[in-house]
Enzyme design. Sequence first.
Site, PDB file in Angstrom:
ATOM      1  N   ILE A 147       0.829  -1.209   0.000  1.00 10.96           N
ATOM      2  CA  ILE A 147       0.000   0.000   0.000  1.00 10.96           C
ATOM      3  C   ILE A 147       0.860   1.254   0.000  1.00 10.96           C
ATOM      4  O   ILE A 147       0.691   2.151  -0.834  1.00 10.96           O
ATOM      5  CB  ILE A 147      -0.942  -0.003   1.218  1.00 10.96           C
ATOM      6  CG1 ILE A 147      -1.906  -1.187   1.153  1.00 10.96           C
ATOM      7  CG2 ILE A 147      -1.716   1.319   1.297  1.00 10.96           C
ATOM      8  CD1 ILE A 147      -2.716  -1.394   2.421  1.00 10.96           C
ATOM      9  N   ASP A 166      10.950   3.050   5.886  1.00 14.87           N
ATOM     10  CA  ASP A 166      10.674   1.631   6.078  1.00 14.87           C
ATOM     11  C   ASP A 166      12.005   0.903   6.196  1.00 14.87           C
ATOM     12  O   ASP A 166      12.668   0.647   5.195  1.00 14.87           O
ATOM     13  CB  ASP A 166       9.867   1.064   4.910  1.00 14.87           C
ATOM     14  CG  ASP A 166       9.343  -0.341   5.201  1.00 14.87           C
ATOM     15  OD1 ASP A 166       9.964  -1.036   6.021  1.00 14.87           O
ATOM     16  OD2 ASP A 166       8.322  -0.734   4.610  1.00 14.87           O
ATOM     17  N   ALA A 229      -4.316   2.220   8.771  1.00 11.35           N
ATOM     18  CA  ALA A 229      -3.632   0.977   9.144  1.00 11.35           C
ATOM     19  C   ALA A 229      -4.277   0.344  10.372  1.00 11.35           C
ATOM     20  O   ALA A 229      -4.950  -0.675  10.276  1.00 11.35           O
ATOM     21  CB  ALA A 229      -2.154   1.246   9.376  1.00 11.35           C
ATOM     22  N   ARG A 230      -4.104   0.967  11.553  1.00  4.09           N
ATOM     23  CA  ARG A 230      -4.726   0.492  12.792  1.00  4.09           C
ATOM     24  C   ARG A 230      -4.878   1.672  13.737  1.00  4.09           C
ATOM     25  O   ARG A 230      -3.985   2.501  13.869  1.00  4.09           O
ATOM     26  CB  ARG A 230      -3.884  -0.601  13.471  1.00  4.09           C
ATOM     27  CG  ARG A 230      -4.014  -1.991  12.844  1.00  4.09           C
ATOM     28  CD  ARG A 230      -5.409  -2.564  13.071  1.00  4.09           C
ATOM     29  NE  ARG A 230      -5.586  -3.871  12.454  1.00  4.09           N
ATOM     30  CZ  ARG A 230      -6.066  -4.074  11.247  1.00  4.09           C
ATOM     31  NH1 ARG A 230      -6.377  -3.039  10.473  1.00  4.09           N
ATOM     32  NH2 ARG A 230      -6.230  -5.283  10.775  1.00  4.09           N
ATOM     33  N   ASP A 254      -9.673   5.489   9.599  1.00  7.53           N
ATOM     34  CA  ASP A 254     -10.663   4.499   9.191  1.00  7.53           C
ATOM     35  C   ASP A 254     -11.102   3.638  10.365  1.00  7.53           C
ATOM     36  O   ASP A 254     -11.781   2.632  10.178  1.00  7.53           O
ATOM     37  CB  ASP A 254     -10.049   3.611   8.096  1.00  7.53           C
ATOM     38  CG  ASP A 254     -11.090   3.042   7.141  1.00  7.53           C
ATOM     39  OD1 ASP A 254     -12.184   3.617   7.041  1.00  7.53           O
ATOM     40  OD2 ASP A 254     -10.805   2.022   6.491  1.00  7.53           O
ATOM     41  N   GLU A 259     -14.420   8.087  21.462  1.00 11.40           N
ATOM     42  CA  GLU A 259     -13.727   9.329  21.827  1.00 11.40           C
ATOM     43  C   GLU A 259     -13.309  10.150  20.610  1.00 11.40           C
ATOM     44  O   GLU A 259     -12.995  11.332  20.746  1.00 11.40           O
ATOM     45  CB  GLU A 259     -12.513   9.011  22.694  1.00 11.40           C
ATOM     46  CG  GLU A 259     -11.451   8.172  22.007  1.00 11.40           C
ATOM     47  CD  GLU A 259     -10.273   7.876  22.923  1.00 11.40           C
ATOM     48  OE1 GLU A 259     -10.105   8.590  23.934  1.00 11.40           O
ATOM     49  OE2 GLU A 259      -9.521   6.931  22.620  1.00 11.40           O
ATOM     50  N   HIS A 271     -14.234   2.114   8.558  1.00  8.29           N
ATOM     51  CA  HIS A 271     -13.398   0.987   8.113  1.00  8.29           C
ATOM     52  C   HIS A 271     -13.739   0.574   6.685  1.00  8.29           C
ATOM     53  O   HIS A 271     -14.009  -0.596   6.395  1.00  8.29           O
ATOM     54  CB  HIS A 271     -13.555  -0.207   9.059  1.00  8.29           C
ATOM     55  CG  HIS A 271     -12.382  -1.152   9.000  1.00  8.29           C
ATOM     56  ND1 HIS A 271     -12.387  -2.356   9.652  1.00  8.29           N
ATOM     57  CD2 HIS A 271     -11.188  -1.062   8.358  1.00  8.29           C
ATOM     58  CE1 HIS A 271     -11.238  -2.983   9.418  1.00  8.29           C
ATOM     59  NE2 HIS A 271     -10.493  -2.212   8.639  1.00  8.29           N
ATOM     60  N   GLY A 273     -11.671   1.577   3.968  1.00  8.60           N
ATOM     61  CA  GLY A 273     -10.516   1.789   3.110  1.00  8.60           C
ATOM     62  C   GLY A 273     -10.336   0.713   2.061  1.00  8.60           C
ATOM     63  O   GLY A 273     -10.034   0.998   0.904  1.00  8.60           O
TER      64      GLY A 273
END
Length: 391
Positions: A147, A166, A229-230, A254, A259, A271, A273
Amino acid sequence: MVYTVKTYNNINQVGLRELGNGFQIDGDQKENPDAYIIRSENLHGVDFPDNLKVIARAGAGTNNIPIDVATDHGIVVFNTPGANANAVKEAVIASTLLSARDYLGANKWVNTLTGDDVPSQVEAGKKQFAGTEIAGKTLGVIGLGAIGARIANDAVRLGMNVIGYDPYVSVETAWGLNRAIIRATEIQEIFKNSDYITIHVPLTPETKETFNREAFDLMGKDVTIINFARGELVDNKALFDAIETGVVKRYITDFGTEELLNKDKIIVLPHVGGSTEEAELNCAIMASQTIRRFLETGEIINSVNFPNVKQVLTTPFRITLVNHNVPNIVARISTRVSDAGINISNIINRSKNDHAYTLIDLDESDEEKVKALAAGFESSEHIIKVRIIKK
């Protein structure tokens, strides 16, 4: 032989055709299947049936699967890296544009207007949504996998300056990256120099809260953070403070939690994506092909808990073993085969952490002798799961 597959989360039916005629798809009815295919189903706390050999996640992330538990049971876990990469890439590019121009806010505002003079009101009020262009701005990409690499390349084509970080980038990916992309040697370079930052790494103890107070302290003003991602990659309390001080211009994610909802400068998406028709089909196809290959040949490709193992089956029978990675295990396996009076045509053993996977191709046509050998393995120390595959 017919294999049974239990599916969750409405896996694309066209993609499931890749399993072929030797597979029976029973949905939620089958209690002891050979395989699971899942999307978002949470398997933590689930008791795996004894017959389960493989779990395929139709997507890249596997946080909804207890990997360690599956491994201890000899269950191979697959994902589908890259199958939804284009969908997520497009979502991130769209989010970048939404942040730059606040199209959502502009649409919400214009729909509040009434009266015959709406065109005049539009002209008078549109300046508040002038925004900026993304060309010439700097995008930091954390994680240059399937990605992240696509996003980095497309951002260059859109006129952005791109910095990529990376430390584990593959040689194959590196060859495909645009030469204009600047490679950061430290993640801090991303934080210090970016107008927009997007992250594409798995959630691990090391990556949890990558965006923390120290990271935000390194940033300038008006930075946009995009997280497909998360959710746990961001420390929300530190994020709220960064928004309050003007460090973060906008946060787009996503992954919704209570909150984050209904807050200025935060856009939460449900979610979606990787949720395109094309991506769902690609994920189902890849998951089905991976399961079929594993169950019919024993070969492993794209597993998250076992190494890749490929070996062409040319003998009448193959035995596959999931075993503990302990000294002399291959020698003991070979000795047991020899003691059974069977010749080994090919053997391959690959390990990952505390476990290993072994393929043994046997020059033996007597099925009863092969079954007896497999039974002996099943009662052996350090052997977790045994399968016989007939050519």
